[in-house]
Design a protein around this motif. Sequence first.
Motif, PDB file in Angstrom:
ATOM      1  N   CYS A  35       0.821  -1.222   0.000  1.00 42.70           N
ATOM      2  CA  CYS A  35       0.000   0.000   0.000  1.00 42.70           C
ATOM      3  C   CYS A  35       0.853   1.269   0.000  1.00 42.70           C
ATOM      4  O   CYS A  35       0.466   2.276   0.602  1.00 42.70           O
ATOM      5  N   ARG A  36       1.997   1.249  -0.658  1.00 39.30           N
ATOM      6  CA  ARG A  36       2.872   2.420  -0.703  1.00 39.30           C
ATOM      7  C   ARG A  36       2.890   3.116  -2.062  1.00 39.30           C
ATOM      8  O   ARG A  36       3.125   4.307  -2.137  1.00 39.30           O
ATOM      9  N   ILE A  37       2.679   2.363  -3.123  1.00 42.70           N
ATOM     10  CA  ILE A  37       2.725   2.928  -4.470  1.00 42.70           C
ATOM     11  C   ILE A  37       1.301   2.997  -5.006  1.00 42.70           C
ATOM     12  O   ILE A  37       0.615   1.972  -5.055  1.00 42.70           O
ATOM     13  N   PRO A  38       0.841   4.179  -5.402  1.00 43.49           N
ATOM     14  CA  PRO A  38      -0.528   4.271  -5.938  1.00 43.49           C
ATOM     15  C   PRO A  38      -0.692   3.339  -7.150  1.00 43.49           C
ATOM     16  O   PRO A  38       0.126   3.381  -8.077  1.00 43.49           O
ATOM     17  N   PRO A  39      -1.700   2.469  -7.133  1.00 43.54           N
ATOM     18  CA  PRO A  39      -1.890   1.536  -8.247  1.00 43.54           C
ATOM     19  C   PRO A  39      -1.954   2.190  -9.628  1.00 43.54           C
ATOM     20  O   PRO A  39      -1.399   1.632 -10.577  1.00 43.54           O
ATOM     21  N   PRO A  40      -2.583   3.375  -9.799  1.00 41.96           N
ATOM     22  CA  PRO A  40      -2.548   3.984 -11.132  1.00 41.96           C
ATOM     23  C   PRO A  40      -1.112   4.341 -11.570  1.00 41.96           C
ATOM     24  O   PRO A  40      -0.771   4.184 -12.747  1.00 41.96           O
ATOM     25  N   LEU A  62     -11.329   7.152  -1.721  1.00 44.04           N
ATOM     26  CA  LEU A  62     -10.853   6.470  -2.920  1.00 44.04           C
ATOM     27  C   LEU A  62      -9.370   6.125  -2.796  1.00 44.04           C
ATOM     28  O   LEU A  62      -8.817   5.487  -3.677  1.00 44.04           O
ATOM     29  N   SER A  63      -8.729   6.561  -1.728  1.00 43.18           N
ATOM     30  CA  SER A  63      -7.289   6.372  -1.578  1.00 43.18           C
ATOM     31  C   SER A  63      -6.936   4.914  -1.326  1.00 43.18           C
ATOM     32  O   SER A  63      -7.276   4.363  -0.272  1.00 43.18           O
ATOM     33  N   PRO A  64      -6.214   4.278  -2.258  1.00 45.32           N
ATOM     34  CA  PRO A  64      -5.793   2.896  -2.033  1.00 45.32           C
ATOM     35  C   PRO A  64      -4.620   2.799  -1.055  1.00 45.32           C
ATOM     36  O   PRO A  64      -4.265   1.711  -0.620  1.00 45.32           O
ATOM     37  N   LEU A  65      -4.043   3.947  -0.711  1.00 45.95           N
ATOM     38  CA  LEU A  65      -2.903   3.948   0.200  1.00 45.95           C
ATOM     39  C   LEU A  65      -3.334   3.976   1.660  1.00 45.95           C
ATOM     40  O   LEU A  65      -2.524   3.733   2.552  1.00 45.95           O
ATOM     41  N   GLN A  66      -4.612   4.285   1.897  1.00 44.76           N
ATOM     42  CA  GLN A  66      -5.125   4.358   3.269  1.00 44.76           C
ATOM     43  C   GLN A  66      -6.487   3.661   3.384  1.00 44.76           C
ATOM     44  O   GLN A  66      -7.497   4.295   3.676  1.00 44.76           O
ATOM     45  N   PRO A  67      -6.522   2.352   3.161  1.00 47.94           N
ATOM     46  CA  PRO A  67      -7.817   1.651   3.205  1.00 47.94           C
ATOM     47  C   PRO A  67      -8.479   1.703   4.576  1.00 47.94           C
ATOM     48  O   PRO A  67      -9.704   1.596   4.673  1.00 47.94           O
ATOM     49  N   GLN A  68      -7.702   1.907   5.611  1.00 48.28           N
ATOM     50  CA  GLN A  68      -8.258   1.975   6.963  1.00 48.28           C
ATOM     51  C   GLN A  68      -9.131   3.213   7.150  1.00 48.28           C
ATOM     52  O   GLN A  68      -9.890   3.282   8.110  1.00 48.28           O
ATOM     53  N   ARG A  69      -9.054   4.181   6.246  1.00 51.41           N
ATOM     54  CA  ARG A  69      -9.869   5.396   6.346  1.00 51.41           C
ATOM     55  C   ARG A  69     -11.236   5.245   5.685  1.00 51.41           C
ATOM     56  O   ARG A  69     -12.010   6.204   5.648  1.00 51.41           O
ATOM     57  N   SER A  70     -11.546   4.067   5.189  1.00 54.31           N
ATOM     58  CA  SER A  70     -12.855   3.830   4.566  1.00 54.31           C
ATOM     59  C   SER A  70     -13.958   4.072   5.579  1.00 54.31           C
ATOM     60  O   SER A  70     -13.894   3.599   6.705  1.00 54.31           O
ATOM     61  N   SER A  71     -14.968   4.800   5.143  1.00 55.34           N
ATOM     62  CA  SER A  71     -16.082   5.087   6.041  1.00 55.34           C
ATOM     63  C   SER A  71     -17.300   4.214   5.741  1.00 55.34           C
ATOM     64  O   SER A  71     -18.194   4.096   6.566  1.00 55.34           O
ATOM     65  N   TRP A 131       1.553  -8.163  -8.494  1.00 55.09           N
ATOM     66  CA  TRP A 131       1.951  -7.128  -7.524  1.00 55.09           C
ATOM     67  C   TRP A 131       0.722  -6.619  -6.769  1.00 55.09           C
ATOM     68  O   TRP A 131       0.707  -6.553  -5.546  1.00 55.09           O
ATOM     69  N   ILE A 132      -0.302  -6.229  -7.533  1.00 54.88           N
ATOM     70  CA  ILE A 132      -1.510  -5.667  -6.925  1.00 54.88           C
ATOM     71  C   ILE A 132      -2.179  -6.690  -6.009  1.00 54.88           C
ATOM     72  O   ILE A 132      -2.631  -6.355  -4.911  1.00 54.88           O
ATOM     73  N   ASP A 133      -2.233  -7.926  -6.456  1.00 53.65           N
ATOM     74  CA  ASP A 133      -2.888  -8.956  -5.654  1.00 53.65           C
ATOM     75  C   ASP A 133      -2.180  -9.156  -4.319  1.00 53.65           C
ATOM     76  O   ASP A 133      -2.829  -9.260  -3.283  1.00 53.65           O
ATOM     77  N   ARG A 134      -0.874  -9.207  -4.325  1.00 56.53           N
ATOM     78  CA  ARG A 134      -0.118  -9.502  -3.103  1.00 56.53           C
ATOM     79  C   ARG A 134       0.199  -8.270  -2.260  1.00 56.53           C
ATOM     80  O   ARG A 134       0.120  -8.317  -1.043  1.00 56.53           O
ATOM     81  N   LEU A 135       0.568  -7.154  -2.894  1.00 56.23           N
ATOM     82  CA  LEU A 135       1.066  -5.999  -2.145  1.00 56.23           C
ATOM     83  C   LEU A 135       0.057  -4.861  -2.004  1.00 56.23           C
ATOM     84  O   LEU A 135       0.352  -3.861  -1.357  1.00 56.23           O
ATOM     85  N   GLN A 136      -1.103  -5.009  -2.600  1.00 53.73           N
ATOM     86  CA  GLN A 136      -2.128  -3.978  -2.453  1.00 53.73           C
ATOM     87  C   GLN A 136      -3.424  -4.578  -1.907  1.00 53.73           C
ATOM     88  O   GLN A 136      -3.937  -4.135  -0.892  1.00 53.73           O
ATOM     89  N   ILE A 137      -3.936  -5.587  -2.588  1.00 55.72           N
ATOM     90  CA  ILE A 137      -5.240  -6.129  -2.207  1.00 55.72           C
ATOM     91  C   ILE A 137      -5.195  -6.844  -0.859  1.00 55.72           C
ATOM     92  O   ILE A 137      -6.073  -6.629  -0.014  1.00 55.72           O
ATOM     93  N   VAL A 138      -4.198  -7.674  -0.629  1.00 56.23           N
ATOM     94  CA  VAL A 138      -4.132  -8.407   0.638  1.00 56.23           C
ATOM     95  C   VAL A 138      -4.053  -7.438   1.826  1.00 56.23           C
ATOM     96  O   VAL A 138      -4.822  -7.582   2.790  1.00 56.23           O
TER      97      VAL A 138
END
Length: 156
Positions: free
Chosen positions: A7-12, A70-79, A124-131
Motif C-alpha cells: 500500500c505504498r505505491i498508488p496503483p494507477p 478512494l485512496s488505495p494507500l489508506q484503506p483503513q480510512r474507509s467510512s 503485484w496488486i494482488d499480493r502488495l495492495q489487495i491483501v
Amino acid sequence: MMRWLACRIPPPLLALLCAWGMALAARRWPQWPLSLPEGVSLVVSGGLLLLAVWLEGSAVWAFVRRRTTLSPLQPQRSSQLVVSGFYRFSRNPMYLGMLCLLLAWGMWLGQAVALAGPLLWGLWIDRLQIVPEERALRARFGDAYAAYCQRVRRWL
C-alpha cells in the motif's frame, strides 16, 4: 518478502510504469509479435478499453456516492463498505479495470512480450495492495466484510 512496499505505491502510478515498461519491452524484443488475424488486436484492445472505462467509472462513482475514500494507500480510512454496482461481482473492479487497460495496451502494442506486463502488475496488486487492503477492511468492518468476502470473489 517486500511487505514494506504494501500500500505504498498508488496503483494507477504502478499501472503507468508498467505500461511504459511494456512499450519498452515491445520495442526491445519485436521478434515475438502476436499472431492474430489483421484487425483482431485492434478490436480486442478497443473492447478491453471500453470495458476498463466502464469498470473504473462505475467503481469510482460507487465510492463517490457512498462518500468514502478512494485512496488505495489508506484503506483503513474507509467510512463505508461498498457492495453495490459491480462490487456485487468483484471486490476489486477498479483494479480489474486497470488490468483491462494494461491488457488493451498490450494487445495494441502487438507484441507477446508486452503481455507479461499485465501479469506482473496483477501479481503485484494482488499480493502488495489487495491483501493489505483486505486486512484493513476486515479490521474496520469485521463480520460484514468477512460475509462480503464469502459472497464475492477477489477478481471475478
